[in-house]
Design a protein around this motif. Structure first.
Motif, short mmCIF file in Angstrom:
data_model
loop_
_atom_site.label_atom_id
_atom_site.label_comp_id
_atom_site.label_asym_id
_atom_site.label_seq_id
_atom_site.Cartn_x
_atom_site.Cartn_y
_atom_site.Cartn_z
N THR A 139 0.86 8.07 2.59
CA THR A 139 1.99 8.14 1.67
C THR A 139 1.69 9.04 0.49
N CYS A 140 0.50 8.90 -0.07
CA CYS A 140 0.12 9.68 -1.26
C CYS A 140 0.07 11.18 -0.93
N LEU A 194 -8.32 -1.32 -1.30
CA LEU A 194 -7.87 -1.27 0.09
C LEU A 194 -8.96 -0.77 1.01
N ASP A 236 -4.64 -0.50 5.70
CA ASP A 236 -3.81 -0.36 4.51
C ASP A 236 -4.23 0.85 3.68
N TRP A 250 -1.89 3.95 2.48
CA TRP A 250 -1.89 4.44 1.10
C TRP A 250 -2.14 5.95 1.09
N THR A 251 -3.13 6.40 1.85
CA THR A 251 -3.50 7.82 1.86
C THR A 251 -2.38 8.67 2.45
N SER A 278 2.16 1.62 -3.59
CA SER A 278 1.09 2.08 -4.48
C SER A 278 0.79 3.56 -4.26
N GLY A 279 0.72 4.00 -3.00
CA GLY A 279 0.47 5.42 -2.74
C GLY A 279 1.59 6.30 -3.24
N THR A 290 1.39 6.47 -7.11
CA THR A 290 0.25 7.28 -7.56
C THR A 290 0.55 8.78 -7.44
N SER A 335 0.83 -1.21 0.00
CA SER A 335 0.00 0.00 0.00
C SER A 335 0.86 1.26 0.00
N GLU A 368 -6.52 0.54 -6.75
CA GLU A 368 -5.91 -0.05 -5.56
C GLU A 368 -6.44 0.62 -4.30
N ALA A 369 -6.64 1.93 -4.35
CA ALA A 369 -7.18 2.65 -3.18
C ALA A 369 -8.59 2.16 -2.86
#
Length: 682
Positions: A456-457, A442, A449, A453-454, A198-199, A202, A195, A438-439
């Motif tokens: 990190t993004c 999750l 997760d 993701w959020t 992916s973040g 993105t 995650s 992916e978001a």
């Protein structure tokens, strides 16, 4: 309908129980305690001794495959079956790489020729030392953005020092990758969750697309890896907007995306996916050559010929590049090893992650001597290579030959390529990297997760790539530490009609025994989690003794059985905590019983004196043996009256199997007793 279990109740019923007229004797099996003279498996040899033994047993062919992994596919190469598809796949990826390499070099703040150099020598070196047969390496978007982000803060891209630092960065990244491969440190990357990756990808894709907007809009914007300065710069310069590059870039971008969509959705049009960037370059160049629009900037002159040998310089700046080299190494490894493992699994061969690191490192080190900036495996080109039927590393060699031909013969044709066409190629890749699906996945599956993701993004978008990666990885490690320090602990009950014990939360029909608590700890016991485990054990004692379980508060716990099968190891802090817990329980007349510890855990408990402290007769092979022993001791305890209970604190009513049994027997007034575990057992 009655619930049935895979484990038949006839397999192990209590001593003297009668089922279908048969009587089966069951005995309590104590655990065999390790002694210096007891037979068993030999102790594992030290790691160094294992390596020595392995090296001594290696043949000449094993040494050759270790040092030169390419010999693995060369030795078994099937010329009639593989040659044609490898050549076609190599040419396809080469045609795709030529315009991409120039685009990514511009993204990195370098002249387009350095993108072509990065897609030439490293490919040949990786073909020799790399272990993946389908991975296509070269310049990629994320690494290019990282190079631009750090170097632009040190020196202007217009200065020669900028290029020298990019080449030096390739050497440093290669050295780090080789070191990690030789020391077999690839396992460190397991601590970075998917995650977080992916973040990061993105948010980086959004930054990449915005950084290329200047070639569409016709005016310069600030070079930054943060979205706020980029957006402010775009808005501030809107008065200088130019229609021709925007219109041309938009049309080329639409063509690339359409060809990519058709190539991905229709098997007979698969070739369109790889030819989209080349088509964009050809159309844009043809338009410029025919109409000569003054408002559309072009690449300009590109040196013709192969790169010359060039030793990296400016090592006095190496200290300021270390953090960026580490970051690029991590991103490059995650991108390369991830796709390489997936392709290896699809094609049925084993991939050594550490060998892969060494191959990537050698590719970057050798590339730095021929004016290349950091290169790594590409998602898009590797996918095209696989879909084109590549079977071995020969396809990569063909790609390198294609790049060599472009450098030697075709560079005069590249000078009229529009900048907006190269920007459209980069933006199309950035759009494909935005992983919103992916978001959503999750969010549905695991909110924790999705939070990673959020975080990190958002951090990458607003605070920059370095801080975003640092915060994402730190958050990921924090979750790992939290899960490790707060392990899952389950209260177990006996499934009706079996000797199988499972968590009562998942199986509400399972039976517990009044006066006995059976717990399973699903984690190693060590200093970081033992306090939490002790608190939970005390909590379970209070819960079971209280009204939440059986409707009365006068029950007392006499035995706590700890199922240790899932515990791989135990450290000295945990042993001391168990000793303290034993003393606490002893003062309240509660006996601890241990079930099924593995040999390593049992040896630790024995060396610490916990076997004698608790008593050897309270160590058992299975939970069922421990429960039977506790039930046998129960009548001898003062004030005890052992019974069976419906265990679930969430469900004070009878379990499903209990209700079915009472309905079948027509007796609704009988006590909470398991039908196939007769009263004579207690």
């Amino acid at each position: 309908m009655e619930i049935s279990y895979a484990t038949s109740s006839n397999l192990d019923i209590a001593e003297g129980d009668s089922v279908n007229g048969l009587t089966r004797q069951v005995r309590v099996a104590p655990l065999e305690h390790p002694t210096p003279s007891s037979p068993g498996l030999p102790p594992p040899s030290p790691l160094l001794a294992q390596w020595r033994a392995k090296l001594r047993g290696m043949s000449a062919r094993d040494w050759m495959e270790l040092l030169l992994p390419c010999t693995r596919w060369i030795r078994t190469y099937q010329w009639t079956e593989y040659l044609q598809v490898d050549i076609m796949a190599g040419i396809t990826v080469g045609v795709m790489l030529v315009p991409q390499a120039m685009s990514y070099a511009k993204l990195a703040g370098l002249h387009p020729i350095y993108g072509l150099y990065s897609g030439f020598i490293p490919i040949f070196v990786y073909g020799i030392f790399g272990s993946s047969r389908q991975l296509a390496i070269g310049p990629v978007t994320l690494v290019s953005l990282l190079v631009s982000n750090v170097l632009s803060s040190i020196v202007s891209p217009k200065e020669e020092l900028y290029t020298e630092l990019a080449i030096l960065l390739a050497f440093m990244v290669g050295a780090l990758e080789c070191t990690m491969g030789l020391l077999r440190l690839g396992w460190l990357l397991r601590f970075i969750s998917h995650s977080v990756i992916s973040g990061f990808i993105t948010s980086s894709a959004i930054i990449i697309a915005l950084s290329q907007a200047k070639y569409f809009l016709g005016y310069n914007i600030e070079r930054s890896s943060q979205i706020v300065p980029l957006a402010k710069s775009i808005i501030a310069g809107v008065g200088n907007f130019s229609w021709p590059p925007f219109l041309m870039g938009s049309i080329i971008l639409a063509i690339i995306l359409l060809m990519k969509h058709l190539g991905s959705s229709k098997k007979n049009l698969r070739f369109l996916r790889a030819s989209g960037p080349l088509t964009a370059v050809i159309l844009g160049t043809a338009f410029v050559k025919i109409f000569h629009p003054p408002s559309i900037t072009v690449v300009g002159e590109i040196p013709q010929g192969l790169p010359k040998f060039h030793i990296p310089r400016e090592f006095d700046h190496a200290e300021s590049l270390i953090s960026t080299a580490v970051l690029i190494t991590g991103v490059a490894i995650l991108e390369s090893v991830g796709i390489a493992k997936a392709l290896a699994a699809k094609n049925g061969y084993e991939l050594d992650s550490n060998q892969e690191l060494f191959g990537l490192g050698m590719a970057n080190i050798c590339g730095s001597f021929f004016s290349a900036y950091p290169a790594t495996g590409s998602f898009s080109r590797s996918a095209v290579n696989h879909e084109s039927g590549a079977k071995t590393g020969l396809s990569g060699i063909i790609t390198g030959i294609t790049m060599g031909c472009a450098l030697y013969f075709l560079t005069p044709l590249f000078q009229d390529i529009p900048q907006c066409a190269l920007a459209a190629i980069v933006i199309s890749v950035g759009i494909s990297l935005v992983d919103y699906e992916e978001a959503l996945f999750l969010w549905r599956v695991e909110k924790k997760d999705f939070l990673l993701w959020t975080i990190t993004c958002v951090m990458t978008l607003f605070l920059g790539i370095e801080i975003g990666v640092l915060v994402g990885v730190s958050s990921s490690l924090a979750f790992v530490i939290h899960e490790s320090a707060n392990p899952h602990i389950a209260v177990l009950g006996r499934l009706p009609g079996t000797t199988v014990y499972r968590t009562i939360e998942q199986y509400p029909e399972a039976y517990v025994y009044i006066g006995i608590v059976v717990v399973r700890i699903d984690a190693p016991l060590y200093f970081a989690n033992i306090s939490y485990i002790k608190d939970r054990l005390r909590q379970y004692e209070l819960i079971v003794s209280g009204s939440a379980w059986n409707g009365s508060s006068d029950e007392k716990i006499y035995f706590v059985i700890i199922e240790m099968a899932p515990i791989p190891y135990i450290d000295s802090s945990a042993v001391q905590a168990l000793k303290d817990l034993h003393q606490e329980y002893k003062s309240r007349e509660i006996q601890i019983a241990i079930s099924n510890p593995n040999r390593k855990v049992l040896q630790t408990l024995s060396r610490a004196g916990l076997l004698e402290l608790i008593g050897k007769r309270w160590y058992f092979v299975s939970v069922h043996d421990a429960v039977r022993a506790c039930l046998q001791e129960m009548p001898n305890l003062p004030g005890s009256s052992p019974r069976f209970g419906d265990q679930s604190p969430q469900r004070p009513t009878r379990g499903f199997s209990q209700r079915q049994w009472r309905h079948r027997t027509g007796d609704e007034s009988c006590p909470n007793q398991e039908p196939l575990l007769l009263q004579k057992e207690v």
